[in-house]
Motif scaffolding. Structure first.
Motif, mmCIF file in Angstrom:
data_model
loop_
_atom_site.group_PDB
_atom_site.id
_atom_site.type_symbol
_atom_site.label_atom_id
_atom_site.label_comp_id
_atom_site.label_asym_id
_atom_site.label_seq_id
_atom_site.Cartn_x
_atom_site.Cartn_y
_atom_site.Cartn_z
ATOM 1 N N GLY A 274 0.819 -1.215 0.000
ATOM 2 C CA GLY A 274 0.000 0.000 0.000
ATOM 3 C C GLY A 274 0.850 1.261 0.000
ATOM 4 N N ILE A 275 1.899 1.270 0.802
ATOM 5 C CA ILE A 275 2.823 2.414 0.833
ATOM 6 C C ILE A 275 3.493 2.588 -0.528
ATOM 7 C CG2 ILE A 275 4.999 3.267 1.825
ATOM 8 C CD1 ILE A 275 2.868 3.605 3.825
ATOM 9 N N GLY A 276 3.978 1.479 -1.082
ATOM 10 C CA GLY A 276 4.641 1.546 -2.384
ATOM 11 C C GLY A 276 3.691 2.010 -3.486
ATOM 12 N N PHE A 277 2.466 1.526 -3.445
ATOM 13 C CA PHE A 277 1.472 1.922 -4.451
ATOM 14 C C PHE A 277 1.183 3.416 -4.362
ATOM 15 C CE2 PHE A 277 -2.927 2.505 -5.842
ATOM 16 C CZ PHE A 277 -2.857 1.946 -7.108
ATOM 17 N N THR A 278 0.973 3.908 -3.153
ATOM 18 C CA THR A 278 0.693 5.329 -2.960
ATOM 19 C C THR A 278 1.892 6.182 -3.362
ATOM 20 O OG1 THR A 278 -0.803 4.766 -1.145
ATOM 21 C CG2 THR A 278 -0.095 7.042 -1.282
ATOM 22 N N ALA A 279 3.089 5.742 -3.013
ATOM 23 C CA ALA A 279 4.296 6.481 -3.396
ATOM 24 C C ALA A 279 4.456 6.508 -4.918
ATOM 25 C CB ALA A 279 5.524 5.848 -2.745
ATOM 26 N N THR A 280 4.118 5.412 -5.573
ATOM 27 C CA THR A 280 4.203 5.372 -7.034
ATOM 28 C C THR A 280 3.220 6.349 -7.668
ATOM 29 O OG1 THR A 280 4.886 3.050 -6.962
ATOM 30 C CG2 THR A 280 4.011 3.867 -9.057
ATOM 31 N N VAL A 281 2.004 6.396 -7.152
ATOM 32 C CA VAL A 281 1.003 7.336 -7.674
ATOM 33 C C VAL A 281 1.476 8.773 -7.468
ATOM 34 C CG1 VAL A 281 -1.347 8.202 -7.387
ATOM 35 C CG2 VAL A 281 -0.935 5.747 -7.423
ATOM 36 N N LEU A 282 2.002 9.077 -6.290
ATOM 37 C CA LEU A 282 2.507 10.424 -6.026
ATOM 38 C C LEU A 282 3.679 10.772 -6.945
ATOM 39 C CD1 LEU A 282 2.278 10.536 -2.134
ATOM 40 C CD2 LEU A 282 0.844 11.750 -3.783
ATOM 41 N N HIS A 283 4.548 9.803 -7.203
ATOM 42 C CA HIS A 283 5.668 10.040 -8.118
ATOM 43 C C HIS A 283 5.168 10.313 -9.539
ATOM 44 C CE1 HIS A 283 9.543 9.725 -10.051
ATOM 45 N NE2 HIS A 283 9.049 8.790 -10.848
ATOM 46 N N LEU A 284 4.179 9.547 -9.986
ATOM 47 C CA LEU A 284 3.622 9.758 -11.324
ATOM 48 C C LEU A 284 2.959 11.132 -11.455
ATOM 49 C CD1 LEU A 284 2.132 6.226 -12.064
ATOM 50 C CD2 LEU A 284 4.138 7.291 -13.119
ATOM 51 N N ILE A 285 2.366 11.597 -10.374
ATOM 52 C CA ILE A 285 1.790 12.946 -10.391
ATOM 53 C C ILE A 285 2.910 13.974 -10.485
ATOM 54 C CG2 ILE A 285 0.516 14.662 -9.036
ATOM 55 C CD1 ILE A 285 -1.057 12.311 -7.835
ATOM 56 N N ARG A 286 3.957 13.766 -9.719
ATOM 57 C CA ARG A 286 5.068 14.716 -9.674
ATOM 58 C C ARG A 286 5.801 14.852 -11.003
ATOM 59 N NH1 ARG A 286 9.773 13.219 -6.481
ATOM 60 N NH2 ARG A 286 11.204 14.412 -7.705
ATOM 61 N N VAL A 287 5.967 13.754 -11.726
ATOM 62 C CA VAL A 287 6.650 13.805 -13.017
ATOM 63 C C VAL A 287 5.673 14.046 -14.165
ATOM 64 C CG1 VAL A 287 8.602 12.398 -12.268
ATOM 65 C CG2 VAL A 287 6.627 11.295 -13.336
ATOM 66 N N ARG A 288 4.435 14.381 -13.824
ATOM 67 C CA ARG A 288 3.395 14.745 -14.791
ATOM 68 C C ARG A 288 3.035 13.621 -15.757
ATOM 69 N NH1 ARG A 288 1.830 19.592 -13.125
ATOM 70 N NH2 ARG A 288 3.447 21.079 -12.662
ATOM 71 N N LYS A 289 3.118 12.397 -15.293
ATOM 72 C CA LYS A 289 2.645 11.259 -16.081
ATOM 73 C C LYS A 289 1.191 10.942 -15.764
ATOM 74 C CE LYS A 289 6.582 9.879 -17.939
ATOM 75 N NZ LYS A 289 6.836 9.714 -19.321
ATOM 76 N N ALA B 37 -5.831 10.923 -10.550
ATOM 77 C CA ALA B 37 -5.088 10.250 -9.495
ATOM 78 C C ALA B 37 -5.856 10.181 -8.178
ATOM 79 C CB ALA B 37 -3.768 10.969 -9.257
ATOM 80 N N LEU B 38 -6.911 10.957 -8.033
ATOM 81 C CA LEU B 38 -7.646 10.961 -6.764
ATOM 82 C C LEU B 38 -8.175 9.573 -6.400
ATOM 83 C CD1 LEU B 38 -9.576 14.340 -6.950
ATOM 84 C CD2 LEU B 38 -7.609 13.760 -5.528
ATOM 85 N N LEU B 39 -8.730 8.873 -7.370
ATOM 86 C CA LEU B 39 -9.242 7.530 -7.082
ATOM 87 C C LEU B 39 -8.100 6.570 -6.736
ATOM 88 C CD1 LEU B 39 -11.953 7.254 -9.864
ATOM 89 C CD2 LEU B 39 -12.323 7.485 -7.423
ATOM 90 N N TRP B 40 -6.965 6.704 -7.426
ATOM 91 C CA TRP B 40 -5.832 5.835 -7.129
ATOM 92 C C TRP B 40 -5.264 6.130 -5.739
ATOM 93 C CZ3 TRP B 40 -5.704 1.747 -9.831
ATOM 94 C CH2 TRP B 40 -6.040 1.763 -11.170
ATOM 95 N N LEU B 41 -5.217 7.404 -5.377
ATOM 96 C CA LEU B 41 -4.743 7.754 -4.037
ATOM 97 C C LEU B 41 -5.693 7.239 -2.963
ATOM 98 C CD1 LEU B 41 -3.378 11.373 -4.583
ATOM 99 C CD2 LEU B 41 -2.069 9.312 -4.054
ATOM 100 N N ALA B 42 -6.988 7.329 -3.225
ATOM 101 C CA ALA B 42 -7.966 6.800 -2.267
ATOM 102 C C ALA B 42 -7.785 5.292 -2.104
ATOM 103 C CB ALA B 42 -9.377 7.128 -2.734
ATOM 104 N N LEU B 43 -7.545 4.599 -3.200
ATOM 105 C CA LEU B 43 -7.321 3.153 -3.129
ATOM 106 C C LEU B 43 -6.049 2.845 -2.328
ATOM 107 C CD1 LEU B 43 -8.083 0.280 -4.020
ATOM 108 C CD2 LEU B 43 -6.687 0.670 -6.051
ATOM 109 N N GLY B 44 -4.999 3.600 -2.568
ATOM 110 C CA GLY B 44 -3.756 3.397 -1.821
ATOM 111 C C GLY B 44 -3.936 3.645 -0.330
ATOM 112 N N MET B 45 -4.653 4.699 0.005
ATOM 113 C CA MET B 45 -4.903 4.999 1.426
ATOM 114 C C MET B 45 -5.759 3.906 2.068
ATOM 115 S SD MET B 45 -3.281 7.541 2.306
ATOM 116 C CE MET B 45 -2.280 8.719 1.480
#
Length: 139
Positions: free
Chosen positions: A13-28, A34-42
Motif C-alpha cells: 500500500g505504501i509503495g502503491f501510494t508512493a508510485t502514484v505520487l511520483h507519477l503525479i510529480r513527473v506529470r505522467k 489520481a484521486l481515485l488511485w490515491l484513495a485506493l492506496g490509502m
C-alpha cells in the motif's frame, strides 16, 4: 493470519501510494485522475494493519465471509474507476471532434487566401502586359 502478511500488504500500500505520487510529480498522471488511485492506496494502508475493520464491516452488512466483502468493495471501486475514465474519454472525444472541425475550417480558409494571393500577381502581370502593348501601339 500471519502478521508478516499484514506487514507485506501494508508495504505494498505504501509503495502503491508512493508510485502514484511520483507519477503525479513527473506529470505522467494528472491530479484529477489520481484521486481515485490515491484513495485506493490509502484504503490499502488503513486496512492492512487493522484487518478487524473488514471483519466489523462484514458483520455490519451481514456478510459471512469477510474477504468476499473486500472483493465486492474492490469490484465497486473498479466500476467507479471505469465510469470516471469513460466520462473523461467521452469529453476528450468531443474536444477532438471540435478541434478537427476547427482545423479543417482554418485549412480551407488558408487555401482560399492562398488562391486569392496567386490571382493578384496574375492580374498585375496581365495589366502590365496590356500597358506594354498600349505603349508599343502608341509609338
Amino acid at each position: 493470519m500471519n502478521p508478516d502478511i499484514y506487514f507485506v500488504s501494508f508495504m505494498i500500500g505504501i509503495g502503491f501510494t508512493a508510485t502514484v505520487l511520483h507519477l503525479i510529480r513527473v506529470r505522467k498522471l494528472r491530479e484529477q485522475y489520481a484521486l481515485l488511485w490515491l484513495a485506493l492506496g490509502m484504503l490499502m494502508i488503513v486496512l492492512s494493519p487493522f484487518p478487524g475493520i473488514i471483519d466489523r464491516l462484514a458483520s455490519f452488512f451481514n456478510v459471512d465471509y469477510a474477504p468476499s466483502l473486500l472483493y465486492l468493495l474492490a469490484f465497486i471501486g473498479v466500476l467507479f474507476l471505469l465510469m470516471h475514465m469513460s466520462i473523461a474519454l467521452s469529453s476528450l472525444t468531443g474536444r477532438v471532434i471540435k478541434l478537427t472541425q476547427t482545423l479543417a475550417m482554418q485549412e480551407q480558409r488558408i487555401r482560399e487566401l492562398e488562391q486569392q494571393k496567386l490571382k493578384i500577381p496574375r492580374i498585375f502581370a496581365q495589366e502590365a502586359a496590356e500597358r506594354a502593348e498600349m505603349d508599343d501601339r502608341a509609338w
